[in-house]
Design a protein around this motif. Structure first.
Motif, PDB file in Angstrom:
ATOM      1  N   SER A 199       0.831  -1.209   0.000  1.00 22.40           N
ATOM      2  CA  SER A 199       0.000   0.000   0.000  1.00 22.40           C
ATOM      3  C   SER A 199       0.861   1.252   0.000  1.00 22.40           C
ATOM      4  CB  SER A 199      -0.926  -0.011   1.217  1.00 22.40           C
ATOM      5  OG  SER A 199      -0.184   0.086   2.425  1.00 22.40           O
ATOM      6  N   ALA A 251      -3.278  -4.215  -5.043  1.00 23.80           N
ATOM      7  CA  ALA A 251      -3.991  -5.251  -4.295  1.00 23.80           C
ATOM      8  C   ALA A 251      -4.260  -6.470  -5.176  1.00 23.80           C
ATOM      9  CB  ALA A 251      -5.300  -4.691  -3.741  1.00 23.80           C
ATOM     10  N   ILE A 284      -5.553  -1.322   1.607  1.00 22.49           N
ATOM     11  CA  ILE A 284      -4.521  -0.982   0.618  1.00 22.49           C
ATOM     12  C   ILE A 284      -4.948   0.210  -0.224  1.00 22.49           C
ATOM     13  CG2 ILE A 284      -3.353  -1.804  -1.467  1.00 22.49           C
ATOM     14  CD1 ILE A 284      -3.294  -4.585  -0.194  1.00 22.49           C
TER      15      ILE A 284
END
Length: 758
Positions: free
Chosen positions: A646, A678, A706
């Motif tokens: 992230s 992701a 994320i």
């Protein structure tokens, strides 16, 4: 879906019960706090906080016990005490005892816990504060105090000589108004956050899970230290969380550690304390809190065990002596008092300030005017002469008389000598950068020593200038200074360096440090009018949002000439009699500049995310049939990898692929970068096709977390790019931050649900 709905109902029910049990005691604490406002003179107490090593600390620790201030609210009060003569020991004691206790938190401790904890909490706060303050004064002998007239947040409205002394009724009315607006205004948002978090703990966490890991002993208290030190939560809000912990089997001593450490420390306040007390005193502050709170926790556990008292059975017993109608009435009254404060709290958390400054993140900030730029990768800057006159008083009133002339030190790491002038020896620099200069720039790019990579403000000579040589204005961020001088080989001119607090021109113009007042002061203090015979100064065009050219000319006689956006265009600009082409007025954001921003943002973001990595690793080891070590090693690495992805999405993918990611808002671009990251994480980890409800819930959790984190860090580039304006940034933050926070909260709840419920 039915299970999730029942889970939400359970959270709401637990939170409501805690709110109902504590409301009447919160109101009582606010009433006492309001009375302290008008009947306790802060000047009488404050004048004793600088005398002696021991008594000043004793009085400061005792004085801080009843005052209802949180760990951030106490900082300005302590800073005022420090500036007015309080020694470091007294300041440290006040900083610890004040947020750890307070009449409001003592009242709610009685409501939600028991008499032993009600006494142990303020007593432990006093002991912790006293030990820390004495330790500081023994190590660093306090200097003789000056006159102390500090503002501790409790003003004395009854001591004005020329005014009629107010009646007792008026004092009480003033105190109640202060309690309802000021005290509760600071605490309401965090209190309801604590109530909600306590409800989640009560509804979500299995009874035996926390009891197994935090049931008592030094190990459980050390875990609570790790959890409580970085957490920002006030004493009032921490009490329902502690009650929820105890109900789940946490020992009262371990809960006391949380009650002491949580309110007194957080990441934000610790960074401020370093500037207020120094690094050594801040380390001593943390050590004292940690060691003494653990000792107090062990003693409290010993008391409960020797008296054979069950802390779980005592939680909330005080509420049983109150009639149901009184509890409900107090609850609705507290909610009514809280509504306006909760609205303001939400605005404060989710909406940026309307000040003239800019919100900088590691050197990125928005400094453009309120007119939004065209939807392209470049931004045109008009030839402005007074862009923000109303923001600076220098444009409205006559300046003060000039002071003495200040010349920078001749011997600095980047200077090559000096030249004699009518005002003294001016340091000389060249356009050649040394290996040390380049190494400093490289480290600053990686956010290593960046805020210390500065140039002493003042006037410098580049080459061998004379009275007719041009004067260029720049910031004291050394990278800006080096870029400017390295782009001017063979030129002879003067460099006027402003004190921008180590911030580059673009950001400093938005913050106001590269502004009208600083430019005026630097012209006068440098003796520039005696050095040059002309009356022209060349100001970088990126500094236009902060400088009022008309005000400078009116008060100094120097005419502001706006230079090009890029330093590389300055030689052409000087050789062609200050003519600007259209390209010189445009700010581009090419790939090389986007790439240059990645390291500093990546390092800063990694530091910010590290406490959450530790938190997820800790929680990964709790629950289930596996041991703590086995569970942490099984679930912790993926959580760490997800958080790292992230951060990478927001700080690397967003700037590098900026022109090609859909959307104009940087938060939107961060969202799409998070979606891509992701998906890639799920694909390569084999979690793209979940087969159970737990895996579906976990995947949903990480998708939300994320994308929210990536959107947040991607939004840091709003000021460093030409994709938005200052007003556009405000609108974007106001819309995006609530959604990001909601996604993180829902995602974290889903992760906990998948980890502990299934």
């Amino acid at each position: 879906m039915e299970t999730l709905l029942s889970f939400i109902v359970a959270i709401a029910n637990e939170s409501w019960q805690l709110l109902k049990e504590s409301s009447i005691y919160i109101i009582f604490g606010l009433l006492v706090g309001g009375l302290l406002k008008v009947f306790l003179s802060p000047t009488y107490v404050a004048k004793h906080l600088g005398k002696g090593r021991f008594m000043s600390v004793f009085k400061a620790a005792l004085f801080g016990i009843p005052i209802p201030l949180c760990s951030c609210g106490v900082l300005p009060a302590a800073a005022s005490l420090k500036k007015q003569g309080a020694n470091n020991g007294a300041t440290t004691a006040f900083l610890i005892s004040t947020p750890e206790s307070g009449v409001d938190s003592i009242s709610i401790t009685w409501a939600l816990l028991d008499p032993i904890m009600t006494v142990a909490r303020p007593l432990s706060a006093f002991i912790t504060a006293f030990v820390a303050g004495i330790s500081e004064n023994l190590i660093h002998r306090p200097k003789p105090p000056g006159l102390i007239m500090a503002d501790t947040g409790i003003s004395d409205d009854t001591c004005c000589e020329d005014k009629e002394r107010p009646s007792t009724l008026r004092k009480i009315t003033t105190g109640m108004n202060y309690a309802a607006k000021e005290i509760w205004g600071d605490l309401a948002g965090w209190f309801f956050f604590g109530i909600l978090l306590a409800g989640i703990i009560s509804a979500l966490v299995p009874d035996d899970m926390i009891a197994h890991w935090l049931g008592g002993g030094i190990s459980s208290m050390l875990i609570m230290l790790l959890f409580g030190i970085p957490l920002y939560i006030c004493a009032t809000a921490s009490t329902p969380i502690a009650a929820a912990f105890i109900l789940k089997g946490v020992s009262p001593g371990t809960a006391l550690v949380f009650l002491l450490v949580g309110p007194a420390t957080n990441i934000t306040s610790l960074s401020v304390l370093i500037g207020l007390l120094g690094k050594r005193a801040t380390v001593l502050y943390l050590l004292s809190i940690s060691i003494v709170s653990v000792i107090c926790g062990l003693l409290v556990d010993l008391i409960y065990n020797s008296l054979e008292i069950s802390a779980q059975a005592s939680v909330g017993q005080a509420g049983e002596i109150m009639p149901e109608i009184a509890e409900l009435g107090a609850t609705f009254l507290l909610i009514a008092l809280s509504i306006p404060h909760l609205v303001q709290w939400a605005k404060k958390c989710f909406r940026p300030t309307d000040s003239a400054g800019c919100e900088c993140s590691s050197g990125s900030c928005s400094t453009e005017t309120d007119k939004a730029p065209p939807p392209s990768t470049s931004c045109s800057y008009p030839d402005i002469t007074a862009p923000v006159a109303t923001l600076f008083p220098m444009a409205q009133s006559a300046p003060a008389e000039p002071g003495e002339i200040i010349i920078p030190a001749v011997k600095q790491s980047f200077t090559s000598g000096s030249m004699k002038t009518v005002i003294g020896s001016i340091p000389v620099v060249t356009s050649d950068l040394t290996a040390r200069d380049r190494r400093g720039s490289f480290l600053a790019r990686w956010n290593i020593g960046r805020m210390h990579f500065i140039v002493e403000p003042g006037l410098y000579a580049l080459g061998n200038p004379d009275t007719e040589s041009p004067v260029l204005v720049t910031a004291n961020y050394k990278m800006s200074f080096d870029v400017l001088r390295s782009s001017l080989p063979g030129k002879n001119l003067w460099l006027l360096v402003l004190d921008t607090k180590g911030i580059n021109v673009w950001c400093a113009a938005g913050k106001g440090t590269f502004g009208t007042e600083e430019l005026y002061d630097r012209i006068r203090s440098s003796g520039l009018e005696k050095i040059v015979s002309h009356r022209r100064i060349i100001v970088p065009q990126l500094g236009a949002p902060g400088v009022d050219g008309l005000a400078i000319q009116k008060h100094t006689g120097f005419h502001v000439v706006w230079g090009p956006v890029s330093a590389s265009d300055i030689p052409y600009f000087l050789d062609n009699k200050y003519q600007l082409t259209a390209e010189m007025r445009r700010k581009l954001f090419p790939f090389s500049e986007r790439l240059a921003l990645v390291p500093v943002e990546l390092v800063q973001a990694s530091r910010n995310i590290l406490p959450f990595v530790l938190l997820f690793f800790l929680l990964s080891g709790l629950g289930g049939e596996l041991s703590f070590r086995q569970a942490a090693l099984e679930f912790g690495p993926f959580a760490t990898l997800a958080l790292a992805c992230s951060v990478a999405a927001g700080t690397i993918i967003v700037p590098l692929l900026l022109p090609w990611i859909p959307g104009r808002a940087l938060s939107t671009k961060g969202f799409w970068a998070g979606i891509i990251t992701a998906y890639g994480l799920f694909f390569f980890s084999g979690r793209l096709t979940p087969s159970t409800g737990a895996k579906w819930t976990e995947m949903t959790a990480w998708l939300l977390i994320i994308t929210a984190v990536s959107s947040w860090f991607g939004m840091n580039f709003t000021g460093a790019t030409t994709y938005t304006s200052r007003s556009g940034t405000r609108k974007e933050m106001f819309r995006a931050i609530p959604l990001q926070c909601a996604a993180v909260v829902i995602g974290f709840s889903c992760w906990l649900f998948a980890r502990f419920y299934f």
